[in-house]
Scaffold this motif. Sequence first.
Motif, short mmCIF file in Angstrom:
data_model
loop_
_atom_site.label_atom_id
_atom_site.label_comp_id
_atom_site.label_asym_id
_atom_site.label_seq_id
_atom_site.Cartn_x
_atom_site.Cartn_y
_atom_site.Cartn_z
N ALA A 106 17.18 8.42 73.93
CA ALA A 106 17.76 9.02 72.73
C ALA A 106 19.15 8.43 72.47
O ALA A 106 19.97 8.34 73.39
CB ALA A 106 17.86 10.53 72.90
N PRO A 107 19.43 8.05 71.23
CA PRO A 107 20.72 7.43 70.92
C PRO A 107 21.80 8.46 70.58
O PRO A 107 21.51 9.63 70.29
CB PRO A 107 20.41 6.57 69.70
CG PRO A 107 19.34 7.36 68.98
CD PRO A 107 18.52 8.02 70.06
N THR A 108 23.03 8.01 70.60
CA THR A 108 24.17 8.77 70.10
C THR A 108 24.53 8.22 68.72
O THR A 108 24.64 7.01 68.55
CB THR A 108 25.37 8.66 71.05
OG1 THR A 108 25.04 9.27 72.31
CG2 THR A 108 26.61 9.33 70.48
N ALA A 109 24.71 9.11 67.76
CA ALA A 109 25.00 8.69 66.38
C ALA A 109 26.49 8.81 66.10
O ALA A 109 27.16 9.73 66.58
CB ALA A 109 24.22 9.54 65.39
N MET A 110 27.01 7.87 65.33
CA MET A 110 28.42 7.92 64.93
C MET A 110 28.58 7.25 63.57
O MET A 110 27.73 6.47 63.15
CB MET A 110 29.30 7.23 65.98
CG MET A 110 29.03 5.76 66.15
SD MET A 110 29.70 5.10 67.71
CE MET A 110 28.40 5.58 68.85
#
Length: 326
Positions: free
Chosen positions: A204-208
Amino acid sequence: QVFRSQLSISSVSDQDASRAGLRPVSQWKAYGLNGYPGFIFIPNPFLPGCQRHWVKQCLKLYPQKPNVCNLDLHMAPEKTIDLWGQSKEQLRMKGSSKREPRSLLEKLRWVTLGYHYNWDTKKYSANHHTPFPSDLAFLSEQVAAACGFQGFQAQAGILNYYHFDSSLGIHVDESELDHSRPLLSFSFGQSSIFLLGGRKREEAPTAMFMHSGDIMVMSGFSRLLYHAVPRVLPNPEGRALPLCLDQALLPDLPVGSVIEHSSDEDWQVCAKYLQSSRINMTIRQVLAEGQKFPEESGTNTEGQAPSENSHHQEKSSAKRHKPNTD
Protein backbone atom coordinates in the motif's frame (compact mmCIF):
# COMPACT_ATOMS: atom_id res chain seq x y z
CA GLN A 1 4.91 9.92 10.27
CA VAL A 2 6.55 13.11 8.95
CA PHE A 3 9.78 14.41 10.45
CA ARG A 4 12.28 17.15 9.68
CA SER A 5 15.27 16.01 7.62
CA GLN A 6 18.75 17.39 8.16
CA LEU A 7 20.40 19.03 5.17
CA SER A 8 24.11 19.55 4.50
CA ILE A 9 24.05 23.34 4.79
CA SER A 10 27.81 23.77 4.48
CA SER A 11 27.96 21.79 1.21
CA VAL A 12 26.33 24.54 -0.89
CA SER A 13 27.41 28.17 -0.60
CA ASP A 14 24.71 30.80 -0.55
CA GLN A 15 26.25 32.17 -3.77
CA ASP A 16 25.99 28.82 -5.59
CA ALA A 17 22.42 28.33 -4.35
CA SER A 18 21.54 31.80 -5.64
CA ARG A 19 23.23 31.07 -9.00
CA ALA A 20 20.91 28.05 -9.33
CA GLY A 21 17.87 30.16 -8.45
CA LEU A 22 17.55 28.71 -4.94
CA ARG A 23 17.30 30.27 -1.50
CA PRO A 24 20.19 29.62 0.91
CA VAL A 25 20.03 26.00 2.05
CA SER A 26 19.78 27.20 5.68
CA GLN A 27 16.33 28.56 4.77
CA TRP A 28 15.02 25.34 3.19
CA LYS A 29 12.65 23.02 4.94
CA ALA A 30 13.09 19.31 4.32
CA TYR A 31 11.01 16.38 5.48
CA GLY A 32 11.26 12.62 5.61
CA LEU A 33 8.67 9.89 6.15
CA ASN A 34 8.91 7.12 8.73
CA GLY A 35 9.36 3.82 6.92
CA TYR A 36 10.90 5.46 3.85
CA PRO A 37 14.59 5.99 4.64
CA GLY A 38 16.33 8.07 1.99
CA PHE A 39 13.18 9.91 0.89
CA ILE A 40 13.42 13.70 1.22
CA PHE A 41 10.67 16.20 0.43
CA ILE A 42 11.68 19.86 0.00
CA PRO A 43 8.78 22.34 -0.32
CA ASN A 44 9.54 25.04 -2.90
CA PRO A 45 13.08 26.31 -2.16
CA PHE A 46 13.23 28.51 -5.27
CA LEU A 47 13.88 32.24 -5.16
CA PRO A 48 11.01 34.47 -6.40
CA GLY A 49 10.57 34.26 -10.16
CA CYS A 50 13.19 31.55 -10.69
CA GLN A 51 10.70 28.76 -11.39
CA ARG A 52 9.83 30.64 -14.56
CA HIS A 53 13.27 29.92 -15.99
CA TRP A 54 12.87 26.16 -15.67
CA VAL A 55 9.35 26.23 -17.11
CA LYS A 56 10.57 28.20 -20.12
CA GLN A 57 13.51 25.82 -20.61
CA CYS A 58 11.19 22.79 -20.51
CA LEU A 59 8.87 24.32 -23.11
CA LYS A 60 11.16 26.35 -25.35
CA LEU A 61 14.70 24.95 -25.18
CA TYR A 62 14.85 21.36 -23.90
CA PRO A 63 12.41 19.90 -26.49
CA GLN A 64 14.71 21.07 -29.28
CA LYS A 65 16.90 18.67 -31.23
CA PRO A 66 19.10 16.75 -30.63
CA ASN A 67 16.97 15.89 -27.58
CA VAL A 68 14.24 13.29 -28.11
CA CYS A 69 10.49 13.64 -27.53
CA ASN A 70 7.34 11.57 -28.01
CA LEU A 71 6.35 13.55 -31.12
CA ASP A 72 9.37 12.10 -32.93
CA LEU A 73 7.49 8.78 -33.08
CA HIS A 74 4.92 9.89 -35.63
CA MET A 75 6.16 13.16 -37.14
CA ALA A 76 8.90 13.89 -39.67
CA PRO A 77 12.07 15.33 -38.05
CA GLU A 78 11.63 18.69 -39.74
CA LYS A 79 8.18 19.02 -38.15
CA THR A 80 9.50 18.78 -34.58
CA ILE A 81 12.48 21.15 -34.89
CA ASP A 82 10.72 24.20 -33.41
CA LEU A 83 7.74 23.15 -31.30
CA TRP A 84 7.78 26.49 -29.48
CA GLY A 85 7.70 28.55 -32.66
CA GLN A 86 4.87 26.48 -34.09
CA SER A 87 2.78 26.67 -30.90
CA LYS A 88 3.29 30.02 -29.21
CA GLU A 89 0.66 32.05 -31.08
CA GLN A 90 -1.89 29.28 -30.86
CA LEU A 91 -1.27 28.94 -27.12
CA ARG A 92 -1.34 32.67 -26.42
CA MET A 93 -4.72 33.06 -28.13
CA LYS A 94 -6.19 29.89 -26.68
CA GLY A 95 -9.49 30.15 -24.85
CA SER A 96 -11.12 27.72 -22.45
CA SER A 97 -12.96 25.63 -25.03
CA LYS A 98 -11.86 21.98 -25.08
CA ARG A 99 -12.85 21.79 -28.74
CA GLU A 100 -9.99 23.98 -29.88
CA PRO A 101 -7.24 21.98 -31.58
CA ARG A 102 -4.21 21.33 -29.41
CA SER A 103 -0.88 22.89 -30.27
CA LEU A 104 2.20 20.72 -30.69
CA LEU A 105 3.44 21.79 -27.26
CA GLU A 106 0.18 20.56 -25.75
CA LYS A 107 0.78 17.20 -27.44
CA LEU A 108 4.20 16.93 -25.84
CA ARG A 109 4.32 14.07 -23.31
CA TRP A 110 8.00 13.50 -22.62
CA VAL A 111 11.48 14.70 -23.52
CA THR A 112 14.73 12.86 -22.73
CA LEU A 113 18.09 14.53 -22.07
CA GLY A 114 21.69 13.32 -21.81
CA TYR A 115 21.67 9.54 -21.98
CA HIS A 116 18.36 8.95 -23.73
CA TYR A 117 16.18 6.35 -22.09
CA ASN A 118 15.06 3.57 -24.43
CA TRP A 119 11.45 2.91 -23.48
CA ASP A 120 11.28 -0.45 -25.27
CA THR A 121 14.43 -2.05 -23.83
CA LYS A 122 14.23 0.03 -20.61
CA LYS A 123 17.95 0.72 -20.88
CA TYR A 124 20.41 3.50 -21.53
CA SER A 125 23.28 3.06 -23.96
CA ALA A 126 26.60 4.74 -24.72
CA ASN A 127 25.68 5.32 -28.36
CA HIS A 128 22.54 7.37 -27.70
CA HIS A 129 23.75 10.39 -25.80
CA THR A 130 23.57 14.15 -26.30
CA PRO A 131 25.04 16.93 -24.11
CA PHE A 132 23.14 17.41 -20.86
CA PRO A 133 21.94 21.02 -20.33
CA SER A 134 24.53 22.82 -18.21
CA ASP A 135 22.01 24.94 -16.29
CA LEU A 136 19.95 21.92 -15.24
CA ALA A 137 23.11 20.01 -14.32
CA PHE A 138 24.17 22.88 -12.02
CA LEU A 139 20.76 23.03 -10.33
CA SER A 140 20.78 19.26 -9.80
CA GLU A 141 24.30 19.27 -8.37
CA GLN A 142 23.38 21.90 -5.76
CA VAL A 143 20.22 20.08 -4.65
CA ALA A 144 22.04 16.74 -4.46
CA ALA A 145 24.91 18.28 -2.46
CA ALA A 146 22.45 19.89 -0.04
CA CYS A 147 20.99 16.43 0.55
CA GLY A 148 24.41 14.93 1.27
CA PHE A 149 25.36 13.67 -2.19
CA GLN A 150 28.56 15.47 -3.10
CA GLY A 151 29.83 14.90 -6.63
CA PHE A 152 26.44 14.00 -8.12
CA GLN A 153 26.58 14.04 -11.92
CA ALA A 154 23.40 14.83 -13.85
CA GLN A 155 23.69 12.40 -16.78
CA ALA A 156 20.09 11.69 -17.82
CA GLY A 157 16.82 13.52 -17.55
CA ILE A 158 13.22 12.62 -18.30
CA LEU A 159 10.80 15.54 -18.55
CA ASN A 160 7.12 14.65 -18.24
CA TYR A 161 4.34 16.97 -19.41
CA TYR A 162 1.00 16.38 -17.71
CA HIS A 163 -2.49 17.78 -18.24
CA PHE A 164 -5.54 17.41 -16.03
CA ASP A 165 -6.42 14.14 -17.83
CA SER A 166 -2.91 12.65 -17.51
CA SER A 167 -1.49 10.09 -15.11
CA LEU A 168 1.75 8.20 -14.56
CA GLY A 169 1.40 4.48 -13.92
CA ILE A 170 3.08 2.61 -11.09
CA HIS A 171 6.74 1.90 -11.83
CA VAL A 172 10.28 1.71 -10.45
CA ASP A 173 13.19 3.75 -11.84
CA GLU A 174 15.83 1.02 -11.90
CA SER A 175 17.44 1.30 -15.35
CA GLU A 176 20.37 3.39 -14.15
CA LEU A 177 23.50 1.30 -13.60
CA ASP A 178 24.38 3.12 -10.37
CA HIS A 179 21.61 3.06 -7.73
CA SER A 180 23.79 4.60 -5.04
CA ARG A 181 23.08 8.08 -6.40
CA PRO A 182 19.74 9.80 -5.81
CA LEU A 183 16.83 10.42 -8.15
CA LEU A 184 15.84 14.11 -8.16
CA SER A 185 12.31 15.22 -9.06
CA PHE A 186 11.24 18.84 -9.69
CA SER A 187 7.59 19.93 -10.19
CA PHE A 188 6.23 23.09 -11.79
CA GLY A 189 2.71 24.30 -12.57
CA GLN A 190 -0.47 22.63 -11.38
CA SER A 191 -0.46 20.24 -8.43
CA SER A 192 -0.54 16.47 -8.37
CA ILE A 193 -1.05 13.51 -6.09
CA PHE A 194 2.09 11.40 -5.70
CA LEU A 195 1.96 7.81 -4.47
CA LEU A 196 5.06 6.41 -2.81
CA GLY A 197 4.87 2.65 -2.48
CA GLY A 198 7.20 -0.13 -1.38
CA ARG A 199 9.71 -2.56 -2.82
CA LYS A 200 6.84 -4.82 -3.85
CA ARG A 201 4.14 -3.70 -6.22
CA GLU A 202 1.28 -4.77 -3.96
CA GLU A 203 2.43 -2.77 -0.93
CA ALA A 204 0.00 0.00 0.00
CA PRO A 205 1.39 3.43 -0.95
CA THR A 206 1.52 6.69 0.97
CA ALA A 207 -0.17 9.60 -0.83
CA MET A 208 1.05 13.18 -0.80
CA PHE A 209 0.58 16.41 -2.72
CA MET A 210 3.25 17.90 -4.95
CA HIS A 211 2.90 21.61 -5.64
CA SER A 212 4.79 23.98 -7.92
CA GLY A 213 8.44 24.29 -6.94
CA ASP A 214 8.50 21.20 -4.73
CA ILE A 215 11.49 18.87 -4.95
CA MET A 216 11.62 15.18 -4.06
CA VAL A 217 14.80 13.16 -3.58
CA MET A 218 14.70 9.36 -3.62
CA SER A 219 17.89 7.74 -2.35
CA GLY A 220 19.13 4.69 -0.45
CA PHE A 221 16.28 2.35 0.44
CA SER A 222 13.75 4.67 -1.24
CA ARG A 223 15.66 4.82 -4.54
CA LEU A 224 13.97 1.65 -5.85
CA LEU A 225 10.45 2.05 -4.48
CA TYR A 226 7.35 1.80 -6.64
CA HIS A 227 5.68 5.15 -7.24
CA ALA A 228 2.99 6.72 -9.40
CA VAL A 229 1.12 9.95 -10.19
CA PRO A 230 -2.59 9.05 -10.47
CA ARG A 231 -4.00 12.57 -10.60
CA VAL A 232 -3.16 16.10 -11.69
CA LEU A 233 -5.42 18.69 -10.12
CA PRO A 234 -5.72 22.47 -9.86
CA ASN A 235 -3.43 24.11 -7.34
CA PRO A 236 -5.23 24.53 -3.99
CA GLU A 237 -4.98 28.33 -3.99
CA GLY A 238 -7.93 28.52 -6.41
CA ARG A 239 -5.97 30.67 -8.85
CA ALA A 240 -5.19 29.98 -12.51
CA LEU A 241 -1.53 29.72 -11.52
CA PRO A 242 0.07 29.25 -8.10
CA LEU A 243 1.13 32.52 -6.52
CA CYS A 244 4.79 31.48 -6.65
CA LEU A 245 4.61 31.52 -10.47
CA ASP A 246 3.12 35.02 -10.55
CA GLN A 247 6.25 36.42 -8.91
CA ALA A 248 8.61 38.13 -11.34
CA LEU A 249 12.34 37.58 -11.30
CA LEU A 250 14.45 40.11 -9.41
CA PRO A 251 16.25 42.47 -11.83
CA ASP A 252 19.77 41.83 -10.48
CA LEU A 253 20.99 38.26 -10.92
CA PRO A 254 24.22 37.09 -9.25
CA VAL A 255 27.41 36.76 -11.27
CA GLY A 256 27.49 33.38 -12.99
CA SER A 257 23.77 32.75 -12.55
CA VAL A 258 22.30 30.01 -14.74
CA ILE A 259 18.91 31.72 -14.48
CA GLU A 260 17.84 33.90 -17.39
CA HIS A 261 15.16 36.57 -17.51
CA SER A 262 12.12 35.52 -19.53
CA SER A 263 10.51 38.06 -21.82
CA ASP A 264 6.93 39.01 -21.05
CA GLU A 265 5.97 37.49 -24.39
CA ASP A 266 7.58 34.14 -23.57
CA TRP A 267 6.09 34.03 -20.10
CA GLN A 268 2.58 34.71 -21.44
CA VAL A 269 2.91 31.53 -23.51
CA CYS A 270 4.27 29.54 -20.57
CA ALA A 271 1.58 30.83 -18.23
CA LYS A 272 -1.20 29.91 -20.65
CA TYR A 273 0.25 26.41 -20.97
CA LEU A 274 0.51 25.94 -17.19
CA GLN A 275 -3.10 26.90 -16.55
CA SER A 276 -4.02 23.31 -17.33
CA SER A 277 -0.67 21.55 -17.10
CA ARG A 278 2.14 20.35 -14.87
CA ILE A 279 5.79 19.80 -15.79
CA ASN A 280 8.02 17.35 -13.94
CA MET A 281 11.80 17.01 -14.36
CA THR A 282 13.49 13.84 -13.05
CA ILE A 283 17.28 13.86 -13.08
CA ARG A 284 19.48 10.80 -12.67
CA GLN A 285 23.12 9.75 -12.56
CA VAL A 286 23.34 6.68 -14.79
CA LEU A 287 26.94 5.56 -14.25
CA ALA A 288 29.17 5.51 -11.19
CA GLU A 289 32.55 7.23 -11.44
CA GLY A 290 34.65 5.22 -13.91
CA GLN A 291 31.79 2.84 -14.76
CA LYS A 292 31.03 1.94 -18.37
CA PHE A 293 28.05 0.44 -20.16
CA PRO A 294 28.24 -3.32 -20.77
CA GLU A 295 28.84 -4.42 -24.33
CA GLU A 296 25.56 -4.81 -26.19
CA SER A 297 25.20 -7.85 -28.44
CA GLY A 298 23.74 -7.24 -31.85
CA THR A 299 21.43 -4.38 -30.97
CA ASN A 300 21.71 -0.71 -31.69
CA THR A 301 19.30 1.20 -29.51
CA GLU A 302 20.05 4.62 -30.92
CA GLY A 303 16.96 6.55 -31.84
CA GLN A 304 14.51 4.00 -30.50
CA ALA A 305 11.59 5.36 -28.55
CA PRO A 306 8.47 3.98 -26.92
CA SER A 307 4.93 3.82 -28.06
CA GLU A 308 2.97 7.01 -27.38
CA ASN A 309 1.50 5.80 -24.10
CA SER A 310 4.30 3.69 -22.68
CA HIS A 311 5.23 6.19 -19.98
CA HIS A 312 2.19 8.16 -18.98
CA GLN A 313 -1.37 8.00 -20.07
CA GLU A 314 -4.26 10.27 -20.83
CA LYS A 315 -7.70 9.26 -19.66
CA SER A 316 -10.68 9.67 -21.92
CA SER A 317 -14.32 8.70 -21.73
CA ALA A 318 -13.85 6.48 -24.74
CA LYS A 319 -10.82 4.52 -23.59
CA ARG A 320 -8.85 4.14 -20.39
CA HIS A 321 -5.24 3.07 -20.82
CA LYS A 322 -3.92 0.50 -18.40
CA PRO A 323 -1.30 1.78 -15.94
CA ASN A 324 2.28 1.60 -17.01
CA THR A 325 3.93 -1.53 -15.62
CA ASP A 326 7.60 -0.83 -16.25
